[in-house]
Write a protein that holds these residues in place. Structure first.
Motif, mmCIF file in Angstrom:
data_model
loop_
_atom_site.group_PDB
_atom_site.id
_atom_site.type_symbol
_atom_site.label_atom_id
_atom_site.label_comp_id
_atom_site.label_asym_id
_atom_site.label_seq_id
_atom_site.Cartn_x
_atom_site.Cartn_y
_atom_site.Cartn_z
ATOM 1 N N PHE A 99 0.862 -1.145 -0.047
ATOM 2 C CA PHE A 99 -0.077 -0.133 0.115
ATOM 3 C C PHE A 99 0.885 1.256 0.134
ATOM 4 O O PHE A 99 0.311 2.424 0.312
ATOM 5 N N ALA A 100 2.069 1.225 -0.700
ATOM 6 C CA ALA A 100 2.986 2.329 -0.586
ATOM 7 C C ALA A 100 2.481 3.533 -1.041
ATOM 8 O O ALA A 100 2.505 4.677 -0.691
ATOM 9 N N GLU A 101 1.891 3.564 -2.347
ATOM 10 C CA GLU A 101 1.420 4.672 -3.012
ATOM 11 C C GLU A 101 0.184 5.478 -2.179
ATOM 12 O O GLU A 101 0.014 6.679 -1.966
ATOM 13 N N ALA A 102 -0.776 4.444 -1.799
ATOM 14 C CA ALA A 102 -2.040 5.139 -1.114
ATOM 15 C C ALA A 102 -1.518 5.710 0.221
ATOM 16 O O ALA A 102 -2.070 6.716 0.593
ATOM 17 N N ALA A 137 2.290 14.518 -7.454
ATOM 18 C CA ALA A 137 2.599 13.168 -8.043
ATOM 19 C C ALA A 137 4.145 12.700 -8.025
ATOM 20 O O ALA A 137 4.443 11.567 -7.848
ATOM 21 N N GLU A 138 4.917 13.654 -8.066
ATOM 22 C CA GLU A 138 6.456 13.232 -7.844
ATOM 23 C C GLU A 138 6.713 12.966 -6.587
ATOM 24 O O GLU A 138 7.475 11.913 -6.246
ATOM 25 N N VAL A 139 6.154 13.491 -5.613
ATOM 26 C CA VAL A 139 6.430 13.225 -3.882
ATOM 27 C C VAL A 139 5.730 11.714 -3.684
ATOM 28 O O VAL A 139 6.581 10.869 -3.234
ATOM 29 N N ILE A 140 4.630 11.481 -4.464
ATOM 30 C CA ILE A 140 4.208 10.079 -4.263
ATOM 31 C C ILE A 140 5.141 8.934 -4.918
ATOM 32 O O ILE A 140 5.080 7.837 -4.096
ATOM 33 N N THR A 141 5.334 9.408 -6.055
ATOM 34 C CA THR A 141 6.269 8.400 -6.695
ATOM 35 C C THR A 141 7.722 7.910 -6.244
ATOM 36 O O THR A 141 7.925 6.796 -5.876
ATOM 37 N N ILE A 142 8.486 8.964 -5.729
ATOM 38 C CA ILE A 142 9.631 8.789 -4.953
ATOM 39 C C ILE A 142 9.388 8.387 -3.657
ATOM 40 O O ILE A 142 10.146 7.376 -3.166
ATOM 41 N N GLY A 143 8.399 8.881 -3.064
ATOM 42 C CA GLY A 143 8.070 8.341 -1.561
ATOM 43 C C GLY A 143 7.764 6.703 -1.605
ATOM 44 O O GLY A 143 8.133 6.144 -0.463
ATOM 45 N N ALA A 144 6.892 6.383 -2.496
ATOM 46 C CA ALA A 144 6.514 5.034 -2.443
ATOM 47 C C ALA A 144 7.806 3.818 -2.807
ATOM 48 O O ALA A 144 8.041 3.041 -2.064
ATOM 49 N N LEU A 170 9.804 4.041 0.585
ATOM 50 C CA LEU A 170 9.298 3.184 1.600
ATOM 51 C C LEU A 170 9.265 1.648 1.229
ATOM 52 O O LEU A 170 9.569 0.902 2.155
ATOM 53 N N ARG A 171 9.171 1.260 -0.044
ATOM 54 C CA ARG A 171 9.473 -0.158 -0.427
ATOM 55 C C ARG A 171 10.909 -0.675 -0.276
ATOM 56 O O ARG A 171 10.961 -1.799 0.420
ATOM 57 N N ALA A 172 11.744 0.291 -0.328
ATOM 58 C CA ALA A 172 13.166 -0.002 -0.518
ATOM 59 C C ALA A 172 13.602 -0.243 0.973
ATOM 60 O O ALA A 172 14.185 -1.169 1.441
ATOM 61 N N ILE A 173 13.080 0.676 2.072
ATOM 62 C CA ILE A 173 13.369 0.585 3.524
ATOM 63 C C ILE A 173 12.646 -0.642 4.132
ATOM 64 O O ILE A 173 13.419 -1.080 4.941
ATOM 65 N N SER A 174 11.667 -0.953 3.567
ATOM 66 C CA SER A 174 10.944 -2.422 4.040
ATOM 67 C C SER A 174 11.562 -3.398 3.749
ATOM 68 O O SER A 174 11.264 -4.529 4.472
ATOM 69 N N LEU A 175 12.352 -3.609 2.814
ATOM 70 C CA LEU A 175 13.099 -4.839 2.531
ATOM 71 C C LEU A 175 13.581 -5.781 3.572
ATOM 72 O O LEU A 175 13.335 -7.003 3.633
ATOM 73 N N LEU A 176 14.394 -5.105 4.487
ATOM 74 C CA LEU A 176 14.906 -5.691 5.394
ATOM 75 C C LEU A 176 14.439 -5.301 6.881
ATOM 76 O O LEU A 176 14.852 -5.786 7.983
ATOM 77 N N PHE A 177 13.139 -4.760 6.646
ATOM 78 C CA PHE A 177 12.583 -4.348 8.063
ATOM 79 C C PHE A 177 12.054 -5.696 9.010
ATOM 80 O O PHE A 177 12.030 -5.490 10.170
ATOM 81 N N PRO A 178 11.786 -6.725 8.303
ATOM 82 C CA PRO A 178 11.357 -7.843 9.104
ATOM 83 C C PRO A 178 12.549 -8.262 9.941
ATOM 84 O O PRO A 178 12.038 -8.820 11.280
ATOM 85 N N LEU A 179 13.653 -7.980 9.878
ATOM 86 C CA LEU A 179 14.919 -8.098 10.752
ATOM 87 C C LEU A 179 15.181 -6.826 11.748
ATOM 88 O O LEU A 179 16.117 -6.938 12.717
ATOM 89 N N PHE A 180 14.136 -5.616 11.653
ATOM 90 C CA PHE A 180 14.533 -4.533 12.507
ATOM 91 C C PHE A 180 14.213 -5.103 13.953
ATOM 92 O O PHE A 180 14.949 -4.536 14.585
#
Length: 464
Positions: A340-343, A352-359, A362-372
């Protein structure tokens, strides 16, 4: 409020999962409320319809983290020491530590308030303020710095209250400040037409009221540990114990601030939208991060008390339960952010640019978040056990040794993608370091437990 003898009974004899929930849930609620405040505050600024204003909040965030770093340094350092002293039944030294820490943090907050006001503009430039963002950032940050004494003292008092086991009161104090902030934001920003200045003023006023609520706990005699000028003992022993853990906490917070500033600077060439997107993403991620932090606030007094009391079975159980719970939570957060990154980003900006870069961020940082959760549980363990060297290593790793080079190097080769994935790269290497230090800690605790066991056997043989 839980009676003093009941707190000791709970720490020593109640089932570990139940103790953790009793102490962690209030901490989670308090930190979650704080995270929600950060998110809502950004949402209100977003309603101004100005991407530069959102960028100003992003630039001011590292500055606010520097202020918080001083409070965390005193609070976490003293909290770790106080928990161990209470486990050892050394109430007198616990009182001296409490009073010394409070009065020292008060002076530190006043000094920061005055110095910060003088150098506010160079600080904001260092944290990535562009020419269009600077007017908003300066307007917002000047007021925050003026109220920095409340931020430093509140974090100090909160940690010390948690150290004696009364996490509920700490939760109420933090929740009160955050709730007032959320209520006052729209009143000052839109009702009084103060714009971004209103958001900062709401923060300072809420922090001031929260401070009154916290100090009242000690003045009214409700606390077990005491704050009184007669207990003020600026000894090298007390400061050494506070700083042994506090410095590591300060370094972590300060490096987090520096890293966020570097991320903003690295994003500057790609416009205000990129700077704003980074800030929005980190505020959203803070919801998951702060829940883990809140849980660990409940874990630390349990660990410190049982380690001081040499109850190693309870200590080991607390570690196992905590790793399981925080990992499950971290995985759930990752799923939500990935799908649900874009939403989620769209709630804060219609650019639109903020939404694209932000989403994407958010997904990039979440890649290894399961081990946070794994990372933070061990970081908290080292703090609570008074192991300053290991705590410092982990503090330097995630936000310094690995993140700063990543932010400085990756954008040169991968452009904006280098900025976006810098935290993910830093997390990868930090996980490896955490695993190594965790294995060493587990072996060390088992050895200590065996030594205590054999010492007890020898003493029994001597008695017989």
């Amino acid at each position: 409020m839980m009676e003093k003898n009941q707190r000791a009974e709970m720490m020593e004899n109640e089932k570990i999962p139940r103790v953790l929930m009793k102490l962690a849930v209030p901490g989670i609620i308090a930190m979650l409320v704080n995270a929600v405040y950060n998110v809502v505050d950004t949402m209100f600024v977003g309603m101004l319809g100005n991407t530069s204003a959102i960028g100003a909040v992003s630039v001011a965030f590292p500055l606010f983290m520097i202020i918080a770093a001083f409070g965390q340094m005193f609070g976490v350092g003293a909290g770790s020491y106080i928990s161990r002293l209470l486990g050892e039944k050394n109430k007198e030294l616990a009182d001296k530590t409490t009073s010394t820490t409070f009065f020292t943090s008060l002076v530190c907050g006043i000094v920061f308030m005055n110095v910060g006001t003088i150098i506010i503009e160079p600080l904001l430039k260092m944290f990535g303020a562009t020419a269009t963002i600077m007017p908003f950032a300066k307007e917002y940050s000047t007021i925050l710095v003026a109220g920095s004494v409340f931020t430093v003292c509140n974090m100090t008092l909160n940690n010390m209250i948690r150290a004696e086991g009364n996490v509920k009161y700490s939760m109420f104090a933090i929740s009160l400040g955050a709730a007032l902030n959320i209520i006052l934001d729209p009143i000052f920003m839109f009702g009084f037409d103060m714009g971004i200045r209103g958001a900062a003023l709401a923060t300072v006023l809420a922090q001031g009221i929260s401070f009154i609520f916290l100090i009242r706990y000690f003045i009214s005699g409700k606390s077990y540990i005491k704050i009184a000028f007669k207990h003020f003992t600026p000894s090298s022993k007390i400061y050494a114990e506070i700083m042994k853990i506090g410095i590591a906490t300060f370094v972590r917070q300060a490096l987090s601030s520096l890293s966020l500033g570097l991320i903003n600077v690295a994003a500057m060439p790609y416009g205000d939208a990129a700077v704003a997107a980074m800030g929005v993403t980190l505020r959203i991620l803070s919801i998951g991060v702060f829940v883990i932090f809140g849980y660990n606030q409940g874990l630390q007094p349990v660990v410190g008390y049982n380690y001081g009391a040499k109850k190693y079975n309870r200590l080991q159980e607390a570690i196992k339960v905590s790793l399981k719970l925080t990992t499950i939570f971290s995985m759930l957060v990752t799923v939500v952010f990935m799908f649900f990154a874009e939403a989620i980003i769209g709630v804060f900006s219609n650019d639109a640019e903020v939404i694209t870069i932000g989403a994407k961020t958010l997904r990039a940082i979440s890649l290894l978040f399961p081990l946070f959760g794994f990372q933070q549980v061990y970081a908290s363990l080292f703090q609570a056990l008074g192991k300053g060297k290991e705590s410092l290593i982990l503090s330097l790793a995630r936000q310094g040794i690995f993140l700063i080079p990543a932010v400085l190097i990756l954008p040169k080769f991968f452009g904006l993608n280098g900025v976006i994935y810098s935290q993910t790269i830093a997390d990868f290497f930090t996980i490896i370091v955490t695993a190594i230090l965790g294995l060493i800690l587990n072996k060390s605790l088992k050895k200590e437990e065996q030594n205590v066991y054999y010492k007890g056997l020898r003493e029994q043989q001597i008695v017989v």
